[in-house]
Design an enzyme around this catalytic site. Structure first.
Site, short mmCIF file in Angstrom:
data_model
loop_
_atom_site.label_atom_id
_atom_site.label_comp_id
_atom_site.label_asym_id
_atom_site.label_seq_id
_atom_site.Cartn_x
_atom_site.Cartn_y
_atom_site.Cartn_z
N CYS A 1 0.87 -1.18 0.00
CA CYS A 1 0.00 0.00 0.00
C CYS A 1 0.90 1.22 0.00
CB CYS A 1 -0.91 0.00 1.23
SG CYS A 1 -1.96 1.48 1.34
N GLU B 1 -4.06 1.03 -6.10
CA GLU B 1 -3.13 -0.01 -6.51
C GLU B 1 -3.08 -0.01 -8.03
OE1 GLU B 1 -0.27 -1.58 -6.21
OE2 GLU B 1 -1.03 -2.04 -4.20
#
Length: 225
Positions: free
Chosen positions: A2, A105
């Protein structure tokens, strides 16, 4: 991993309703593209009271010689927390909630990486499982910092990336913050969040730049799935 996320709702009342009762000591602006090394809102348990504070994203363990290690420690793998000296003590004693309402992402499609934003289906804020520590600089300045824990992807995320941040169910957040809770039970919380409660959509390549932090970063360029 992340490496980017958002928290677009900064209203104290709504943050209190979702994460309270919590002591909010400052106002913060909506953020659309939060990046490592920035100050981020986290909730910690201090003497039985929840406090909302701003911590540096990138962990600096209290025993570190200098703060340069922070850029390497933005994420911590759930599978090896108890094995890594950088995370072991914080996992046992200093856990936190990193507040968010979406994360980004990139999906590989040939030679191209397509950015996606992942959110809750109800659009509400949520919390990443995080760890924190306090480092004392040679000049005597205290720096609080945090790291976001990651795990394997759920069925939604695995179409985009092999890993995802650990998102805590609301009813488990108080357990995560309780340093007295049995550590083996806390570790059981480090699993993928249910796919059916999440959705993802393609966003603009604006989020590729850490200098871009504007509403357009979260606009969909394709349909939800």
């Amino acid at each position: 991993m992340c490496g980017r996320y958002s928290l677009t709702n900064s209203k104290s009342k709504e943050i209190m309703e979702r994460f309270g009762p919590v002591q909010i000591e400052f106002e913060f602006e909506p953020r659309y593209n939060i990046t490592p090394s920035q100050q981020v809102p986290v909730v910690i348990n201090q003497n039985g009271n929840k406090r909302l504070l701003m911590f540096h994203w990138g962990l600096i363990p209290h025993w570190a010689r200098d703060e340069s290690v922070a850029h390497k420690l933005i994420n911590a793998r759930a599978e090896t927390l108890t094995e890594k000296p950088s995370f072991r003590e914080s996992f046992e004693q200093r856990r936190c909630l990193v507040l968010a309402d979406g994360f980004y992402e990139w999906k590989k499609e040939g030679r191209v990486k397509i950015p996606y934003r992942i959110i809750m289906r109800d659009g509400k804020p949520f919390a990443f499982a995080g760890l924190w520590d306090t480092w004392l600089s040679p000049a005597g300045q205290r720096l609080n910092s945090c790291v976001i824990i990651t795990t394997g992807s759920n069925t939604l995320m695995e179409t985009i990336h092999s890993r995802m941040p650990v998102i805590l169910p609301k009813n488990m957040e108080s357990i995560w913050l309780d340093s007295a809770y049995p550590i083996h039970k806390v570790k059981a919380l480090l699993k993928p969040f249910p796919s059916e409660e999440m959705s993802a959509y393609e966003v603009s390549s604006l989020v590729n730049s850490p200098r871009k932090d504007e509403p357009a970063c979260i606009y969909p360029v394709n349909r939800l799935f």
